[in-house]
Write a protein that holds these residues in place. Structure first.
Motif, PDB file in Angstrom:
ATOM      1  N   UNK A 169       5.556   3.751  -2.739  1.00 55.06           N
ATOM      2  CA  UNK A 169       5.306   2.372  -2.862  1.00 55.06           C
ATOM      3  C   UNK A 169       5.260   1.762  -1.491  1.00 55.06           C
ATOM      4  N   UNK A 170       4.708   2.343  -0.694  1.00 54.81           N
ATOM      5  CA  UNK A 170       4.479   1.695   0.682  1.00 54.81           C
ATOM      6  C   UNK A 170       3.245   0.864   0.654  1.00 54.81           C
ATOM      7  N   UNK A 171       3.012  -0.075   0.358  1.00 52.53           N
ATOM      8  CA  UNK A 171       1.782  -1.030   0.244  1.00 52.53           C
ATOM      9  C   UNK A 171       1.577  -1.710   1.668  1.00 52.53           C
ATOM     10  N   UNK A 172       0.915  -1.452   2.484  1.00 57.53           N
ATOM     11  CA  UNK A 172       0.709  -1.848   3.796  1.00 57.53           C
ATOM     12  C   UNK A 172      -0.078  -3.247   3.610  1.00 57.53           C
ATOM     13  N   UNK A 173       0.177  -3.856   4.521  1.00 58.21           N
ATOM     14  CA  UNK A 173      -0.592  -5.259   4.677  1.00 58.21           C
ATOM     15  C   UNK A 173      -2.015  -5.192   4.547  1.00 58.21           C
ATOM     16  N   UNK A 174      -2.520  -4.343   5.534  1.00 61.53           N
ATOM     17  CA  UNK A 174      -3.935  -4.146   5.764  1.00 61.53           C
ATOM     18  C   UNK A 174      -4.502  -3.743   4.474  1.00 61.53           C
ATOM     19  N   UNK A 175      -3.751  -2.831   3.704  1.00 58.21           N
ATOM     20  CA  UNK A 175      -4.468  -2.259   2.412  1.00 58.21           C
ATOM     21  C   UNK A 175      -4.418  -3.498   1.386  1.00 58.21           C
ATOM     22  N   UNK A 176      -3.372  -4.234   1.126  1.00 58.11           N
ATOM     23  CA  UNK A 176      -3.282  -5.345   0.219  1.00 58.11           C
ATOM     24  C   UNK A 176      -4.314  -6.641   0.757  1.00 58.11           C
ATOM     25  N   UNK A 232       6.071  11.266  -2.796  1.00 62.34           N
ATOM     26  CA  UNK A 232       4.979  10.443  -2.008  1.00 62.34           C
ATOM     27  C   UNK A 232       5.452   9.215  -1.412  1.00 62.34           C
ATOM     28  N   UNK A 233       5.029   8.788  -0.200  1.00 58.89           N
ATOM     29  CA  UNK A 233       5.371   7.438   0.233  1.00 58.89           C
ATOM     30  C   UNK A 233       4.120   6.398  -0.014  1.00 58.89           C
ATOM     31  N   UNK A 234       2.889   7.061   0.210  1.00 60.66           N
ATOM     32  CA  UNK A 234       1.711   5.986   0.111  1.00 60.66           C
ATOM     33  C   UNK A 234       1.454   5.993  -1.488  1.00 60.66           C
ATOM     34  N   UNK A 235       1.188   4.908  -1.979  1.00 66.41           N
ATOM     35  CA  UNK A 235       0.688   4.427  -3.448  1.00 66.41           C
ATOM     36  C   UNK A 235      -0.282   4.979  -4.114  1.00 66.41           C
ATOM     37  N   UNK A 236      -0.389   5.373  -5.259  1.00 65.02           N
ATOM     38  CA  UNK A 236      -1.457   5.911  -6.096  1.00 65.02           C
ATOM     39  C   UNK A 236      -2.750   5.119  -5.854  1.00 65.02           C
ATOM     40  N   UNK A 237      -2.683   3.844  -5.853  1.00 65.99           N
ATOM     41  CA  UNK A 237      -3.677   2.760  -5.575  1.00 65.99           C
ATOM     42  C   UNK A 237      -4.330   3.218  -4.116  1.00 65.99           C
ATOM     43  N   UNK A 238      -3.621   3.663  -3.338  1.00 66.53           N
ATOM     44  CA  UNK A 238      -4.301   3.724  -1.976  1.00 66.53           C
ATOM     45  C   UNK A 238      -4.896   5.296  -1.836  1.00 66.53           C
TER      46      UNK A 238
END
Length: 287
Positions: A27-34, A69-75
């Motif tokens: 669930x680490x949704x970074x600002x750049x990804x969003x 995982x730390x990074x989200x599946x959408x990423x």
């Protein structure tokens, strides 16, 4: 132990061949990804296995490591092969033979979240996709492979529990008239990823709590089960899908009021599953 890609919580004493892995709870949704997406902060989380790492948090207390995982599946989707690249979302990727996961937008760099909603405003550069895979996918799978090899070396077998959640409505069309809706779906790729005895023991752990269990429909297991499941060498993978409605408000992505009670129930399930990987439970057979 933590890394950009994952968190690994190891037991004080690893006394079981069982390993728990949660590749979709990041669930680490970074600002750049969003900023790359037209989706709002709630919609982009719709493919996330929210709180699954917390549901299985008791694993280290029962002698089993928990890799999350730390990074989200959408990423980045850690339950896909690293070469399942989608030319519709990644610039510079050549079209190859038909892959149903990639075609549906669910490659290693997903194009869509739940209900087919597009993640990106525009296609990504191939270099960006490759950088994500190098930074997140490879470290996670290196850690997972290492845990499996360590379990096999120490116990003569490895039992990987691949932990996921499913939307409540995901199995509507798969319920036969007169059959109860399953709370949990276990997947072993129809026997290709785990021995029947292992599946029976995992099913019994859930059924003993009163939860309704189904096998392989509609979820039989994806890349992790396919890649790591090798029953012939005593390397088993069982994918677990738990109905999200049992523990969370799916619309708001928040835990239910009885979340702690459900986690306590799951701690008992985890303890039972951990027993599968102890010598007294499944004695080694001479080869």
């Amino acid at each position: 132990m933590s890394a950009d890609s994952y968190t690994l919580i190891s037991p004080l004493r690893c006394d079981t061949a069982v390993i728990f892995s949660s590749p979709h709870s990041g669930r680490d949704y970074g600002a750049a990804f969003l900023a790359q997406s037209p989706l709002d902060a709630m919609a982009i989380r719709s493919s996330e296995d929210a709180f699954v790492d917390q549901i299985f948090a008791a694993a280290p207390l029962h002698g089993a490591p928990l890799l999350a995982a730390c990074a989200p599946r959408a990423f980045i989707d850690l339950n896909r092969a690293c070469d399942e690249l989608d030319p519709a979302v990644i610039d510079g990727v050549a079209r190859t033979s038909h892959n149903p996961r990639v075609s549906s937008g669910l490659g290693v760099i997903p194009r869509v979240v739940a209900n087919g909603r597009q993640i990106y405003r525009q296609r990504l550069a191939l270099a960006e996709a490759q950088a994500r895979i190098a930074r997140y996918w490879h470290p996670y799978h290196t850690a997972l492979h290492g845990l499996i090899e360590a379990a096999h070396a120490a116990h003569g077998q490895a039992v990987l529990i691949d932990c996921h959640s499913m939307p409540h409505e995901a199995i509507e069309s798969h319920i036969r008239p007169g059959n109860p809706r399953p709370d949990v779906v276990l997947g072993d790729r129809f026997g290709a990823a785990a021995d029947r005895e292992v599946m029976d023991r995992v099913e019994a752990a859930f059924a003993g709590t009163g939860l309704t269990v189904a096998r392989n429909a509609p979820f039989a297991g994806a890349y992790i089960a396919q890649h790591y499941g090798r029953p012939s060498r005593r390397q088993h993978v069982v994918q677990i899908e738990i109905d999200r409605a049992l523990y969370m408000d799916e619309a708001r992505i928040t835990p239910r009021a009885d979340f702690a009670a459900f986690c306590a129930l799951m701690a008992g399930v985890v303890a039972e599953i951990a027993c599968i990987g102890r010598p007294e439970a499944m004695p080694l057979v001479a080869e």
